[in-house]
Design an enzyme around this catalytic site. Sequence first.
Site, PDB file in Angstrom:
ATOM      1  N   SER A  97       8.205 -34.179 -12.823  1.00  0.00           N
ATOM      2  CA  SER A  97       9.100 -33.619 -13.839  1.00  0.00           C
ATOM      3  C   SER A  97      10.561 -33.712 -13.436  1.00  0.00           C
ATOM      4  O   SER A  97      11.434 -33.238 -14.162  1.00  0.00           O
ATOM      5  CB  SER A  97       8.733 -32.153 -14.105  1.00  0.00           C
ATOM      6  N   HIS A 132       6.699 -38.911 -17.524  1.00  0.00           N
ATOM      7  CA  HIS A 132       6.583 -37.450 -17.492  1.00  0.00           C
ATOM      8  C   HIS A 132       5.944 -36.919 -18.767  1.00  0.00           C
ATOM      9  O   HIS A 132       6.554 -36.901 -19.836  1.00  0.00           O
ATOM     10  CB  HIS A 132       7.964 -36.827 -17.288  1.00  0.00           C
ATOM     11  N   GLU A 172       8.555 -38.765 -21.343  1.00  0.00           N
ATOM     12  CA  GLU A 172       9.822 -39.237 -20.770  1.00  0.00           C
ATOM     13  C   GLU A 172       9.544 -40.441 -19.877  1.00  0.00           C
ATOM     14  O   GLU A 172       8.732 -40.355 -18.946  1.00  0.00           O
ATOM     15  CB  GLU A 172      10.477 -38.134 -19.930  1.00  0.00           C
ATOM     16  N   ASN A 229      13.950 -31.071 -18.892  1.00  0.00           N
ATOM     17  CA  ASN A 229      14.104 -29.964 -17.940  1.00  0.00           C
ATOM     18  C   ASN A 229      15.558 -29.715 -17.559  1.00  0.00           C
ATOM     19  O   ASN A 229      15.937 -28.590 -17.230  1.00  0.00           O
ATOM     20  CB  ASN A 229      13.271 -30.221 -16.688  1.00  0.00           C
TER      21      ASN A 229
END
Length: 292
Positions: free
Chosen positions: A119, A140, A152, A190
Site C-alpha cells: 500500500s 495495490h 493502483e 493512502n
Amino acid sequence: MEKNKVAVVGAGLMGNGIAQACATAGYEVVNIDTFEAAIEKAQETVEKLFNRKVAKGSMTEERKAEILGHLTYSGDLADVKGAFLIIEAVPEKIEIKKETFKKVDELADLEAVIVSNTSGLSISEIASVTNRPDKVMGAHFFYPAPVMKLLELVRGLVTSDETYDTVKEFAGKIGKTTVDAPEFPGFMVNRILVPMQNEAAFMVMEGSKPEDVDNAMKLGCNHPMGPIELTDFVGIDTMLATMTGLYNGFHDSKYRPCPLLETMVKSGMLGKKSGQGFYKYDKKGNKIGSNF
C-alpha cells in the site's frame, strides 16, 4: 507463455480476497501460504461467503462450484511455477516483502511478472532483490478485494512497458478500474486518505467526540464511513504504520503521526479486530460505545 495461471502469495484477508477475485474472473489460481492455519482459514472464509450468497439467491450452486474449481491452495512456494502473473500479498513490512520476492524470483518462470500488493512501500527497492526488476511493479488492491473496483498501478524505476501492459490487461479482465499512482510513499489513495484519518485522531486527542468527527464527515462530505470509524476498521496499528511511512518517506512535518495513535497501539487498542479502539465492540464486531 499461456496467460491463464495466477499465483497469489499470502492467504490472509487481502491474499484470499485477491485469489477469489481472480478465480471469479476465470483464471486458474493457486493461493500459497507457508502457514497451514492461514490456508485453512482462507478456504473456510470463501466457503462461508459463497454459501451465504447461495442462501440469499445471489449465486447458484453451479456458479459456486465453477469458481471454487478455479481455486486451489498450497503450502509450497514452488507452486508459483507456471504462473504468468504472481501477486505478493504478505505483511506490509519491507524485509518480508523483499525476502518473499527473492524466493519467488528464483522459483518462477523467467517470463513471469511479479507484482506487490503493497500500500505504499518502494517498488524499486522490492524489485532490487530480483533478477527481473523490469518485470516487477505494484498492484495495490483495496479491501475487500473482490468488491472494491480500484487498482493502483505503480511502476518502479525500471518497470518495462510490457510488464505494465500485462498487469493493466489483467486488471481489466478481473473488473478493476486502474489509476497510475506515483512511486512515492502512500501512492495516491493512502497519501490523501490517511492524513485525513490522522487529523481526525488529533481532533479526538484535543477533546472532540469520535462520533461527532465521524458524523461531521459523513453528513458534511457525504462519506459513507467517518475517518475514526475507518481507522478502527482497518486497524489503528495499520493506519499508524502507514502514517509513519509517509512521515519517514517525505521527511515533512505535515505527516507527523498523532501521538494518541501511538499510545493506543502500545496499549493494545487496535480497533475493531481487538474489540477496543476509538469505539468499543462486542464479540460479533458490533459497535457498542465510545472510549473517548
